[in-house]
Write a protein that holds these residues in place. Structure first.
Motif, PDB file in Angstrom:
ATOM      1  N   LEU A   1      59.132  42.017  39.132  1.00 13.88           N
ATOM      2  CA  LEU A   1      58.281  42.186  38.092  1.00 13.88           C
ATOM      3  C   LEU A   1      56.946  42.258  38.305  1.00 13.88           C
ATOM      4  CD1 LEU A   1      59.590  39.801  35.596  1.00 13.88           C
ATOM      5  CD2 LEU A   1      60.163  42.167  35.613  1.00 13.88           C
ATOM      6  N   VAL A   2      56.492  41.955  39.056  1.00 13.63           N
ATOM      7  CA  VAL A   2      54.861  41.200  39.895  1.00 13.63           C
ATOM      8  C   VAL A   2      54.633  42.121  41.244  1.00 13.63           C
ATOM      9  CG1 VAL A   2      52.498  40.139  40.365  1.00 13.63           C
ATOM     10  CG2 VAL A   2      54.340  39.301  38.710  1.00 13.63           C
ATOM     11  N   PHE A   3      54.480  41.670  42.334  1.00 11.54           N
ATOM     12  CA  PHE A   3      54.928  42.315  43.861  1.00 11.54           C
ATOM     13  C   PHE A   3      54.644  43.676  43.588  1.00 11.54           C
ATOM     14  CE2 PHE A   3      55.735  37.825  45.248  1.00 11.54           C
ATOM     15  CZ  PHE A   3      54.580  36.875  44.733  1.00 11.54           C
ATOM     16  N   ASN A   4      55.475  44.100  42.855  1.00 12.08           N
ATOM     17  CA  ASN A   4      55.526  45.992  43.285  1.00 12.08           C
ATOM     18  C   ASN A   4      53.802  46.215  42.879  1.00 12.08           C
ATOM     19  OD1 ASN A   4      55.866  45.210  41.143  1.00 12.08           O
ATOM     20  ND2 ASN A   4      57.439  46.897  40.711  1.00 12.08           N
ATOM     21  N   THR A   5      53.297  45.908  41.744  1.00  7.93           N
ATOM     22  CA  THR A   5      52.321  46.438  41.199  1.00  7.93           C
ATOM     23  C   THR A   5      50.776  45.952  41.603  1.00  7.93           C
ATOM     24  OG1 THR A   5      53.837  46.954  38.955  1.00  7.93           O
ATOM     25  CG2 THR A   5      51.278  46.081  39.094  1.00  7.93           C
ATOM     26  N   LEU A   6      50.982  44.264  41.934  1.00 11.72           N
ATOM     27  CA  LEU A   6      49.573  44.098  42.782  1.00 11.72           C
ATOM     28  C   LEU A   6      48.913  44.511  43.787  1.00 11.72           C
ATOM     29  CD1 LEU A   6      50.105  40.832  40.427  1.00 11.72           C
ATOM     30  CD2 LEU A   6      48.407  43.282  39.766  1.00 11.72           C
ATOM     31  N   PHE A   7      50.355  44.200  45.049  1.00 11.19           N
ATOM     32  CA  PHE A   7      50.625  43.814  46.618  1.00 11.19           C
ATOM     33  C   PHE A   7      50.258  45.700  47.403  1.00 11.19           C
ATOM     34  CE2 PHE A   7      50.535  39.858  44.764  1.00 11.19           C
ATOM     35  CZ  PHE A   7      49.404  39.240  45.821  1.00 11.19           C
ATOM     36  N   PHE A   8      51.496  46.300  46.272  1.00 12.79           N
ATOM     37  CA  PHE A   8      51.732  47.917  46.575  1.00 12.79           C
ATOM     38  C   PHE A   8      51.446  49.065  45.104  1.00 12.79           C
ATOM     39  CE2 PHE A   8      54.733  44.537  48.466  1.00 12.79           C
ATOM     40  CZ  PHE A   8      54.791  44.807  49.889  1.00 12.79           C
ATOM     41  N   PRO A   9      50.415  48.546  45.076  1.00 16.92           N
ATOM     42  CA  PRO A   9      49.695  49.790  43.765  1.00 16.92           C
ATOM     43  C   PRO A   9      50.277  51.553  43.907  1.00 16.92           C
ATOM     44  CG  PRO A   9      48.197  48.462  44.577  1.00 16.92           C
ATOM     45  CD  PRO A   9      49.058  48.421  45.577  1.00 16.92           C
ATOM     46  N   ASP A  10      49.564  52.043  45.966  1.00 20.24           N
ATOM     47  CA  ASP A  10      49.031  53.117  45.782  1.00 20.24           C
ATOM     48  C   ASP A  10      50.594  53.493  46.295  1.00 20.24           C
ATOM     49  OD1 ASP A  10      46.855  52.761  45.333  1.00 20.24           O
ATOM     50  OD2 ASP A  10      46.321  51.961  47.243  1.00 20.24           O
ATOM     51  N   THR A  11      51.264  53.510  45.683  1.00 15.94           N
ATOM     52  CA  THR A  11      52.857  53.781  45.719  1.00 15.94           C
ATOM     53  C   THR A  11      53.426  54.463  43.787  1.00 15.94           C
ATOM     54  OG1 THR A  11      54.130  52.274  45.873  1.00 15.94           O
ATOM     55  CG2 THR A  11      53.646  52.482  47.430  1.00 15.94           C
TER      56      THR A  11
ATOM     57  N   ALA B   1      48.020  42.036  30.214  1.00 15.76           N
ATOM     58  CA  ALA B   1      47.294  42.257  30.708  1.00 15.76           C
ATOM     59  C   ALA B   1      46.853  40.911  31.742  1.00 15.76           C
ATOM     60  CB  ALA B   1      45.651  42.959  30.513  1.00 15.76           C
ATOM     61  N   ASP B   2      47.333  40.012  30.801  1.00 17.44           N
ATOM     62  CA  ASP B   2      46.745  38.156  31.345  1.00 17.44           C
ATOM     63  C   ASP B   2      47.851  37.787  32.243  1.00 17.44           C
ATOM     64  OD1 ASP B   2      44.427  38.077  29.791  1.00 17.44           O
ATOM     65  OD2 ASP B   2      45.286  37.417  28.526  1.00 17.44           O
ATOM     66  N   PHE B   3      49.112  38.274  31.898  1.00 15.13           N
ATOM     67  CA  PHE B   3      50.288  37.622  32.713  1.00 15.13           C
ATOM     68  C   PHE B   3      49.734  38.668  34.698  1.00 15.13           C
ATOM     69  CE2 PHE B   3      54.766  38.989  34.316  1.00 15.13           C
ATOM     70  CZ  PHE B   3      55.212  37.430  35.325  1.00 15.13           C
ATOM     71  N   LEU B   4      49.637  39.412  34.703  1.00 22.29           N
ATOM     72  CA  LEU B   4      49.741  40.401  35.170  1.00 22.29           C
ATOM     73  C   LEU B   4      48.065  39.399  36.686  1.00 22.29           C
ATOM     74  CD1 LEU B   4      50.210  43.837  35.093  1.00 22.29           C
ATOM     75  CD2 LEU B   4      51.170  42.798  36.334  1.00 22.29           C
ATOM     76  N   ALA B   5      46.572  39.721  35.875  1.00 27.61           N
ATOM     77  CA  ALA B   5      46.050  39.113  35.920  1.00 27.61           C
ATOM     78  C   ALA B   5      46.125  37.928  36.581  1.00 27.61           C
ATOM     79  CB  ALA B   5      44.771  39.241  35.260  1.00 27.61           C
ATOM     80  N   TRP B   6      46.591  37.140  36.218  1.00 26.24           N
ATOM     81  CA  TRP B   6      46.659  35.297  36.452  1.00 26.24           C
ATOM     82  C   TRP B   6      47.927  34.626  35.689  1.00 26.24           C
ATOM     83  CZ3 TRP B   6      46.926  32.047  32.318  1.00 26.24           C
ATOM     84  CH2 TRP B   6      46.044  32.690  31.351  1.00 26.24           C
ATOM     85  N   GLY B   7      48.628  35.189  34.781  1.00 26.63           N
ATOM     86  CA  GLY B   7      49.819  34.326  34.015  1.00 26.63           C
ATOM     87  C   GLY B   7      50.283  33.964  35.636  1.00 26.63           C
ATOM     88  N   TRP B   8      50.973  35.353  36.152  1.00 29.96           N
ATOM     89  CA  TRP B   8      52.224  35.276  37.283  1.00 29.96           C
ATOM     90  C   TRP B   8      51.953  34.184  38.293  1.00 29.96           C
ATOM     91  CZ3 TRP B   8      51.107  35.381  42.176  1.00 29.96           C
ATOM     92  CH2 TRP B   8      50.096  35.965  42.592  1.00 29.96           C
TER      93      TRP B   8
END
Length: 459
Positions: free
Chosen positions: A51-61, A195-202
């Motif tokens: 839900l999160v890491f694929n977007t925040l840590f591997f964003p250029d795919t 937006a808040d969940f991806l920014a800091w909520g997780w």
């Protein structure tokens, strides 16, 4: 006399007075709380990977590649687990179960809490996934010693005729840990905007781990060492290098090889229904994330209720029967469950999960700890069951989400190739389990000794 009966007959009577009862309650609390925290930490990562890491840590795919990379870091935790199993198995067989478990809990908790403050790829670039990978490696290393130790603390403390039930208690921690993780994410996504969940909520979900670990650590320090280990230590029957003994003694090879095969279905099943199903439902089927998370949480709650019932049955019938029947049923249920998933209806999705994950998985998972503990004598038991659980975890658990994602992608979204793979694991494990002989004579090492206090099942 059957193997099961002979093992039962050889067990000494274990009296339980009021003082013993209080300590046994502490043992149960320690085993349940400890494994719940450890699995919460470990599978919280799995939920975040989807839900999160694929977007925040591997964003250029693209979404498929990003998900595969994220799940690959999830799999790395399983690749490291055998190393942790060997190291902590050695320590646990040499100096004791209690101190080993305290160390594994601290390592797991610190690694998970550190994930709460990790910078993302947008902040530090390629360093972000590298740091994530390092912490995942620490998680895997710690968990390599956790499961076996928790099972043995429960089984080796268990009174005669109740070892099956006691062996099931640490197993409850798995659905509780996963269910707690998915529930926390569901609540965060419900109360916060995207937006808040991806920014800091997780990050909140990972930070909670530190509080849980402190509580669990204190409880574990209050538990005494197991009677079986104390007796072996007093009799000076420990072995110098348990892993060498395990691999070199031919009488121990058979249960080890069969155990590795029997574990295949359980590892594949859990990571299908508890990890991959989230990615499949929210990605391939386009279902809403929060209802899917609640469906997984519901299935986990059912499993947590079924596991102790399975453990009680393992005190009445051989755990091999329970485990073999369960993995065979799982293999048969795979196709209709994927058919329910394919409706993309949350109700049918939840029904499928509750049946195959809640009831079926709970049935065979409840007997697993006792089954594997009965395969080895005290001197190599921690190492032996760690080896089975963690080596099999590489192909049975860690690679399953990757394999299923690749099979469905190759079939243009069709789940039937993936279902066939899972059904095959059920067949292999059922056959292997049928050939296991738990409770065979304990004098199997080159330096034969009578098991100081054999664990047993039976009424």
């Amino acid at each position: 006399m059957s193997t099961h009966d002979s093992a039962h007959a050889s067990a000494p009577q274990v009296g339980v007075d009021a003082t013993d009862t209080r300590h046994l309650r502490l043992v149960i609390a320690s085993a349940l709380l400890g494994t719940t925290i450890e699995w919460y930490d470990f599978f919280l990562y799995a939920t975040a990977a989807s839900l999160v890491f694929n977007t925040l840590f591997f964003p250029d795919t693209d979404s498929y590649v990003g998900t595969m990379l994220s799940l690959a870091t999830f799999a790395v935790g399983f690749l490291v687990r055998p190393i942790g199993g060997i190291v902590f198995g050695h320590v646990g067989d040499r100096i004791g179960r209690k101190r080993t478990l305290a160390v594994t809990m601290l390592l797991m908790g610190l690694a998970t809490a550190s994930m709460a403050v990790l910078p993302t790829a947008a902040q530090v670039g390629v360093l972000a996934p590298i740091l994530l990978l390092v912490l995942r490696i620490v998680q895997g290393f710690a968990l390599g010693g956790e499961w076996a130790g928790a099972v043995l603390m429960a089984v080796e403390h268990g009174p005669r005729g109740r070892t099956g039930f006691f062996g099931s208690i640490p197993q409850i921690g798995l659905p509780l840990g996963l269910g707690l993780g998915t529930a926390v994410f569901a609540v965060l996504q419900t109360t916060l905007d995207a937006a808040d969940f991806l920014a800091w909520g997780w990050r909140i979900a990972f930070g909670v781990s530190l509080v849980l670990v402190i509580v669990g650590f204190v409880v574990r320090l209050a538990v005494e060492e197991t009677p079986s280990f104390r007796a072996a230590e007093a009799a000076e029957v420990t072995v110098r290098t348990p892993i060498t003994t395990l691999l070199s003694d031919r009488t121990l090879r058979r249960p080890t090889i069969l155990g590795l095969l029997s574990r295949w279905a359980e590892g594949a099943a859990f990571n299908t229904w508890g990890v991959f199903a989230i990615t499949y439902a929210t990605g391939t089927l386009g279902m809403a994330k929060v209802p899917v998370l609640w469906a997984v949480t519901l299935a986990c709650a059912v499993m947590a209720a079924v596991i102790p019932l399975s453990g009680r049955m393992a005190d009445r019938i051989p755990p091999t029967w329970i485990f073999a029947s369960g993995v065979a049923l799982y293999g048969v249920a795979v196709f209709p469950v994927f058919a329910l998933f394919s409706t993309a209806d949350i109700v049918w999705f939840a029904v499928g999960l509750v049946i195959v994950f809640g009831f079926v998985h709970g049935w065979f998972y409840g007997a697993q700890g006792t089954l594997y503990a009965l395969l080895y004598p005290t001197q190599v038991r921690y190492t032996g069951i760690s080896f089975i659980y963690n080596v099999a975890g590489v192909y049975a658990s860690g690679l399953t989400p990757l394999i299923l994602t690749a099979l469905i992608h190759a079939g243009d979204g069709s789940p039937w190739r993936a279902a066939a793979y899972l059904a095959a694991t059920g067949a292999i494990s059922a056959v292997a389990t049928a050939f296991l002989r738990p409770g065979e004579p304990e004098a199997t090492l080159r330096r034969p000794v009578e098991h100081p206090e054999p664990v047993t099942v039976g009424a």
